[in-house]
Write a protein that holds these residues in place. Structure first.
Motif, PDB file in Angstrom:
ATOM      1  N   VAL A 163       0.864  -1.176   0.000  1.00 52.59           N
ATOM      2  CA  VAL A 163       0.000   0.000   0.000  1.00 52.59           C
ATOM      3  C   VAL A 163       0.898   1.222   0.000  1.00 52.59           C
ATOM      4  N   SER A 164       0.638   2.145  -0.895  1.00 54.90           N
ATOM      5  CA  SER A 164       1.427   3.377  -0.976  1.00 54.90           C
ATOM      6  C   SER A 164       0.533   4.544  -0.574  1.00 54.90           C
ATOM      7  N   SER A 165       0.878   5.168   0.551  1.00 58.73           N
ATOM      8  CA  SER A 165       0.042   6.242   1.073  1.00 58.73           C
ATOM      9  C   SER A 165       0.855   7.093   2.027  1.00 58.73           C
ATOM     10  N   LEU A 166       0.396   8.306   2.287  1.00 57.63           N
ATOM     11  CA  LEU A 166       1.038   9.167   3.271  1.00 57.63           C
ATOM     12  C   LEU A 166       0.991   8.534   4.663  1.00 57.63           C
ATOM     13  N   ALA A 192      14.363  15.148   6.947  1.00 62.45           N
ATOM     14  CA  ALA A 192      15.247  14.907   5.803  1.00 62.45           C
ATOM     15  C   ALA A 192      15.365  13.409   5.543  1.00 62.45           C
ATOM     16  N   ASN A 193      15.472  13.061   4.249  1.00 60.52           N
ATOM     17  CA  ASN A 193      15.710  11.669   3.831  1.00 60.52           C
ATOM     18  C   ASN A 193      14.705  10.700   4.445  1.00 60.52           C
ATOM     19  N   LEU A 194      13.443  10.952   4.147  1.00 58.48           N
ATOM     20  CA  LEU A 194      12.378  10.102   4.675  1.00 58.48           C
ATOM     21  C   LEU A 194      12.501   8.685   4.120  1.00 58.48           C
ATOM     22  N   ILE A 195      12.432   7.701   5.005  1.00 65.07           N
ATOM     23  CA  ILE A 195      12.482   6.298   4.635  1.00 65.07           C
ATOM     24  C   ILE A 195      11.209   5.622   5.147  1.00 65.07           C
ATOM     25  N   SER A 196      10.599   4.815   4.303  1.00 59.65           N
ATOM     26  CA  SER A 196       9.385   4.110   4.704  1.00 59.65           C
ATOM     27  C   SER A 196       9.706   3.123   5.818  1.00 59.65           C
ATOM     28  N   PRO A 197       8.981   3.204   6.952  1.00 62.82           N
ATOM     29  CA  PRO A 197       9.207   2.232   8.026  1.00 62.82           C
ATOM     30  C   PRO A 197       8.614   0.863   7.717  1.00 62.82           C
ATOM     31  N   ILE A 203      11.074   7.772   0.420  1.00 60.25           N
ATOM     32  CA  ILE A 203       9.754   8.320   0.112  1.00 60.25           C
ATOM     33  C   ILE A 203       9.932   9.662  -0.578  1.00 60.25           C
ATOM     34  N   ASP A 204       9.395   9.749  -1.791  1.00 61.17           N
ATOM     35  CA  ASP A 204       9.475  10.977  -2.585  1.00 61.17           C
ATOM     36  C   ASP A 204       8.184  11.761  -2.372  1.00 61.17           C
ATOM     37  N   LEU A 205       8.245  12.814  -1.567  1.00 61.64           N
ATOM     38  CA  LEU A 205       7.040  13.588  -1.258  1.00 61.64           C
ATOM     39  C   LEU A 205       6.491  14.311  -2.482  1.00 61.64           C
ATOM     40  N   GLU A 206       7.368  14.697  -3.411  1.00 63.54           N
ATOM     41  CA  GLU A 206       6.906  15.379  -4.615  1.00 63.54           C
ATOM     42  C   GLU A 206       5.965  14.491  -5.423  1.00 63.54           C
ATOM     43  N   ALA A 207       6.165  13.179  -5.328  1.00 66.74           N
ATOM     44  CA  ALA A 207       5.316  12.246  -6.067  1.00 66.74           C
ATOM     45  C   ALA A 207       4.045  11.898  -5.304  1.00 66.74           C
ATOM     46  N   GLN A 586      11.883  10.669 -15.711  1.00 64.41           N
ATOM     47  CA  GLN A 586      12.055  11.330 -14.420  1.00 64.41           C
ATOM     48  C   GLN A 586      13.226  10.652 -13.700  1.00 64.41           C
ATOM     49  N   SER A 587      14.294  11.393 -13.509  1.00 71.09           N
ATOM     50  CA  SER A 587      15.516  10.784 -12.963  1.00 71.09           C
ATOM     51  C   SER A 587      15.285  10.156 -11.595  1.00 71.09           C
ATOM     52  N   THR A 588      14.434  10.781 -10.782  1.00 73.69           N
ATOM     53  CA  THR A 588      14.194  10.243  -9.435  1.00 73.69           C
ATOM     54  C   THR A 588      13.330   8.999  -9.449  1.00 73.69           C
ATOM     55  N   SER A 589      12.728   8.681 -10.600  1.00 72.10           N
ATOM     56  CA  SER A 589      11.832   7.524 -10.671  1.00 72.10           C
ATOM     57  C   SER A 589      12.558   6.234 -11.027  1.00 72.10           C
ATOM     58  N   VAL A 590      13.807   6.333 -11.454  1.00 77.14           N
ATOM     59  CA  VAL A 590      14.542   5.137 -11.869  1.00 77.14           C
ATOM     60  C   VAL A 590      14.795   4.249 -10.644  1.00 77.14           C
ATOM     61  N   SER A 591      14.360   3.017 -10.745  1.00 77.48           N
ATOM     62  CA  SER A 591      14.514   2.054  -9.644  1.00 77.48           C
ATOM     63  C   SER A 591      15.294   0.852 -10.165  1.00 77.48           C
ATOM     64  N   SER A 592      16.572   0.819  -9.805  1.00 75.34           N
ATOM     65  CA  SER A 592      17.460  -0.227 -10.297  1.00 75.34           C
ATOM     66  C   SER A 592      17.883  -1.143  -9.152  1.00 75.34           C
ATOM     67  N   TRP A 593      17.533  -2.426  -9.252  1.00 80.26           N
ATOM     68  CA  TRP A 593      17.965  -3.388  -8.244  1.00 80.26           C
ATOM     69  C   TRP A 593      19.488  -3.493  -8.215  1.00 80.26           C
ATOM     70  N   TYR A 594      20.103  -3.290  -9.383  1.00 77.95           N
ATOM     71  CA  TYR A 594      21.558  -3.426  -9.494  1.00 77.95           C
ATOM     72  C   TYR A 594      22.261  -2.318  -8.714  1.00 77.95           C
TER      73      TYR A 594
END
Length: 942
Positions: A163-166, A192-197, A203-207, A586-594
């Motif tokens: 679930v993705s939510s505030l 600063a640097n919010l991380i999902s618990p 967590i990208d607040l802009e998105a 969108q550069s911030t959207s790139v999700s690379s497992w590598y």
């Protein structure tokens, strides 16, 4: 469409004296094309004459045979299938994206469905709003389907339901959220640097927040919107009945998800909702909901057919014949659908307009046949019914053939396209045109024969068992041909004045110049939201998403196959960096497992003896062992769906395939969409892997639509060009005159150019729907001009006289044909469907421009530079004028008895000598101009 018969009519000659001093143009004396024209005309007229005699002799047998053929062809409906999948409708045949789709569906099958709420409030970063969101969240988690609850239905990332939510910032804990103050919320948001618990990802607040407000120190103080996204497992199975994969459990959950939004939307707290199934359902409802408009349009055209075909008298109105004509169209539709289905052609969303398109076309054939019979000469009307039908089909059959062949050729060219939906639609239409032609000259013509026999015996047109007395005389009002009279007496004299001709030419070429500019600047664009109703929930969601989250573009990914992930580290890093640097991503959207694995190694394995100085495992065995450990960790579990191992599931045997995900920027138009797609593909192809270009490729589900956008403009130009060339050849063969062919073809081209320019000015862009409809426009544009041009050739005299006679004979029929086509789609102006509103706009413009060029511009040009007539042409002063009837009381009708074995009941055929439609001003029945002798046009044997 206008299928107007090239009939030779006789008229009153009360004003014949005014032609005596006019010198006719020099007739053509020979030439190859003239000889060819004579041969073609004679062959076709003879064939149609003989066929008409056959139908006239055995009308009931003809009806039975036509019905049997229709029933046999309709049997193909057992193979009827509908198609709604994009890849089988709009993706070019053989496109590379189809191979990519097969790879992705095999190795990365869809594992989840989703439902999204966009929450809108004055400020979503308040305790009151978050508490409402928490309540809604708990109710979403309480949705059950049959015996399946949220824990069974949800899609998991690692051990947690995704679930993705505030609310994720507080671990979805309702107790904690209800205790928060407004200041507590803002303090958390501004960390600063919010991380999902929950998922241990950034967590990208802009998105996640829309229309963020900040104070002078750049601290977030509020936001107008936020997103709540819920993912459930995709449990689709293949449904043989529909030929599609369906997920009944997922659709049931999504239905309850939508209902919750309706219950929780209150003042100051608005929810926009969207689910995976809602788009398809609403787009389908948009089309289905407007079928009532089409049905009403069907009724309108039936009424118009009855009025246009009939004379308003007790024995000459044609209610039942009109219904037989509609049944003729119905037979054509069901036969075309049956035969096309038997050929394996699918029925798509655009095909919904097919019945009404064929109705508009088929009605014109009826106008031709009825008008041809009405316009028989006095000598021909004294023949028995069998010969009358032979002569009427002789005159009208060629006209129906011209327009049917041109329409069929246009659809034949369209059927060669690489777009499956357009190809299927053109095949359906082409087969429909063939059946319309066939059933018009068989089924409908046979009913026309039967109706004329009823009329000849003076039986009532409504109550067919009641016979009117010999004293019955139709009213003068009911007998007058008002529209034909208007074209001959008023319209053509006004049009042929020199000042009017100049005005017409200025308007035509001025309009052409403006529309050429509009055509040149016509842009290509398509938005899938156009298929949604403007007042629908999905449309509202997308509008809100554009407003609050304009940076959220389409998801995409680069898929990797047969890559040596341990030894090709530099190539992987370069690929990842180029992906992030792309202007279309969108550069911030790139999700690379590598990249995340590399980062994990540098921290989790720092100082380990198996980790080299460059933070890389010392061998591939260690690399894959640690990869297993990474994917089991909180940081790496979210990438588990992005890596596919070999069949035994062990990473020690190397990775079979993997992907790097990202999101495009928000595109403004189709051109940018295609550029973005090509850019991602180029990045993948340019990656310098040892396996070559096949080692990586870019793919997104939306690329299926982008692929059709990439080729649609070239396909449109190709189809229009080939169809126009084919139409030109057909017109040249049947008109057999270079100048006349060029003039008619210019009218067709002018109509198409004006249409394209006007569509641009009206806000319609080039897309797949427009490409389909423009193929139809070619056939329509031809019909408005070709009959005027052909009729002009069969009259001799001065150009002005020939033009006036042409308009007198053909003007009303051309107008009726155009107006009937317009009626078939008029009610679609109120439609919510993009397909139907686009059809309405294009058909409206085709009718307007087609009638203008056929009834205004072409007559003016012909009066100025029209070619010489055919060798067999008759004087223009003998045709074109509508008769002026007078109500009289004649002597009782004398009947000529013709024994005819072709009568179904064996009774003698009775043909009246008196025709109340042809009476001169003194009330005396008109006689033939040939003093009773049968000319080539008046009753000559085939």
């Amino acid at each position: 469409m206008n299928k107007v018969g090239s009939t030779n009519t006789s008229i009153m000659t009360s004003d014949k004296a005014k032609y005596k001093d006019k010198k006719p143009e020099e007739d053509s004396k020979g030439g190859c094309l003239v000889s060819c024209s004579s041969v073609v005309a004679n062959v076709l007229e003879t064939a149609f004459c003989k066929f008409g005699r056959l139908v006239g002799s055995y009308p009931w047998v003809t009806i039975l045979i036509a019905l049997l053929i229709g029933i046999c062809c309709s049997a193909g409906m057992i193979k009827f299938r509908q198609e709604s999948r994009t890849e089988y409708l709009w993706v070019p045949v053989g496109a590379q994206v189809l191979n990519h789709q097969d790879f992705v569906e095999e190795h990365f099958p869809s594992e989840r469905r989703f439902g999204i709420y966009t929450v809108e409030a004055d400020n979503v970063l308040t305790s009151q709003t978050l508490q409402k969101m928490a309540t809604l969240h708990d109710e979403v988690l309480g949705i059950t389907v049959d015996d399946d609850d949220w824990n069974t239905l949800c899609y998991r990332l690692g051990p947690n339901c995704f679930v993705s939510s505030l609310l994720e910032l507080w671990s979805f804990n309702t107790t904690i959220i209800n205790s928060l103050s407004d200041e507590d919320i803002l303090d958390k948001i501004n960390e600063a640097n919010l991380i999902s618990p929950v998922f241990f990802s950034p967590i990208d607040l802009e998105a996640r927040l829309g229309e963020i407000t900040r104070d002078g120190s750049n601290r977030i103080t509020g936001a107008k919107a936020t997103l709540m996204t819920y993912f459930i497992k995709d449990q689709k199975v293949f449904d043989k009945a529909s030929g599609n994969y369906v997920d009944l459990i997922g659709k049931a959950w999504e239905g309850q998800f939508i209902e919750l939004a309706d219950e929780h939307s209150t003042s100051g707290f608005t929810l926009y909702k969207f689910t995976q199934s809602s788009f398809q359902e609403e787009s389908g409802e948009s089309i289905d909901g407007d079928l009532t408009l089409l049905a009403a349009g069907y009724f309108l055209i039936i009424i118009y057919v009855i009025i246009a075909m009939s004379k308003l008298t007790m024995i000459e109105h044609k209610v039942y014949l009109s219904l037989a004509g509609i049944l003729t169209v119905g037979l054509s539709i069901i036969s075309a659908m049956g035969l096309a289905s038997a050929f394996g052609q699918a029925y798509g969303p655009v095909h919904s307009v097919l019945p009404f398109l064929l109705l508009g076309i088929g009605v014109d054939d009826m106008f031709v046949l009825v008008a041809a019979w009405y316009n028989l000469s006095e000598e021909e009307k004294k023949l028995d019914v069998t010969e009358q039908v032979a002569q009427s089909l002789k005159h009208s059959g060629v006209s129906i053939t011209v327009t049917s062949v041109t329409d069929f050729c246009a659809f034949l060219i369209g059927a060669t396209t690489i777009l499956p939906a357009l190809r299927s639609f053109c095949i359906y239409c082409g087969i429909g045109i063939i059946f319309l032609f066939f059933f018009s000259i068989t089924f409908f013509l046979a009913w026309l024969v039967i109706d004329h026999k009823r009329y000849a015996r003076r039986y009532d047109a409504c109550c067919c068992c009641f016979r009117h007395s010999d004293d019955y005389v139709p009213s003068e009002c009911g007998q007058r041909a008002y529209l034909q009279e208007f074209f001959y007496k008023y319209y053509s004299p006004a049009l042929l004045n020199i000042p009017v001709k100049i005005i017409v030419l200025v308007i035509t070429f001025g309009l052409l110049g403006v529309c050429i500019w509009g055509t040149v600047t016509w842009e290509q664009n398509f938005d899938f939201r156009w298929f949604l109703p403007a007042d629908g929930a999905s449309r509202a969601y997308f509008d809100a998403n554009d407003k609050y989250f304009p940076s959220n573009g389409f998801a995409t990914a680069i898929y990797l196959d047969e890559v040596d992930y341990y030894n090709e580290r530099d190539e992987m890093d370069a690929l990842n960096q180029e992906f992030m640097d792309s202007v279309w991503i969108q550069s911030t959207s790139v999700s690379s497992w590598y990249e995340s694995y590399e980062s994990w190694l540098s921290t989790a394995k720092a100082g380990h003896p198996d980790l080299n100085a460059d933070n890389w495992p010392k061998n591939d065995t260690v690399f894959y062992d640690w990869l297993d450990e990474f994917l089991a960790s909180p940081q790496g579990s979210r990438f588990s769906a992005n890596i596919k191992f070999n069949d035994d599931g062990s990473s020690s045997d190397r990775i079979f395939s993997s992907r790097i995900t990202a999101s495009h920027i928000l595109f403004d138009n189709s051109v940018e969409e295609v550029s973005g797609m090509d850019n991602v593909r180029g990045i993948a192809n340019d990656a310098n892997f040892a396996a070559g270009e096949d080692a990586a490729f870019g793919y997104s589900e939306v690329y299926l639509n982008f692929e059709s956008n990439k080729v649609i403009q070239n396909e449109l130009l190709r189809n229009l060009g080939l169809a126009s060339a084919c139409v030109f050849i057909v017109i040249l063969i049947l008109l057999a005159n270079i100048l006349q062919t060029l003039l008619v073809f210019c009218c067709v081209i002018f109509t198409l150019v004006d249409l394209a320019g006007a569509l641009n000015f009206w806000g319609i862009t080039i897309d797949t729907v427009v490409a389909v409809i423009l193929i139809l426009a070619i056939g329509l544009a031809v019909d408005y001009s070709v009959h005027i041009g052909h009729t002009f050739m069969i009259f001799s005299g001065t150009r002005n006289d020939r033009t006036r006679a042409t308009l007198g004979c053909m003007g009303a029929a051309v107008f009726n044909g155009g107006f009937s086509t317009f009626l078939a789609f008029i009610l679609l102006a109120a439609s919510n469907s993009y397909i139907f509103t686009t059809f309405f706009k294009i058909f409206l413009l085709v009718v307007i421009f087609g009638l203008f060029h056929g009834l205004v511009f072409l007559p003016v040009i012909l009066s100025l530079i029209g070619p010489s007539p055919y060798l067999s042409a008759k004087p223009a002063e003998e045709s074109g004028k509508a008769p002026t009837p007078r109500a009289v009381t004649p002597e009782p009708e004398k009947e000529k008895v013709v024994h005819d074995a072709g009568e179904p009941n064996g009774e003698p055929r009775i043909t009246p000598h008196f025709n109340p439609a042809f009476v001169n001003e003194e009330g005396v029945e008109m006689k033939s101009q040939t003093n009773g002798s049968a000319s080539h046009q008046d009753g000559e044997k085939c």
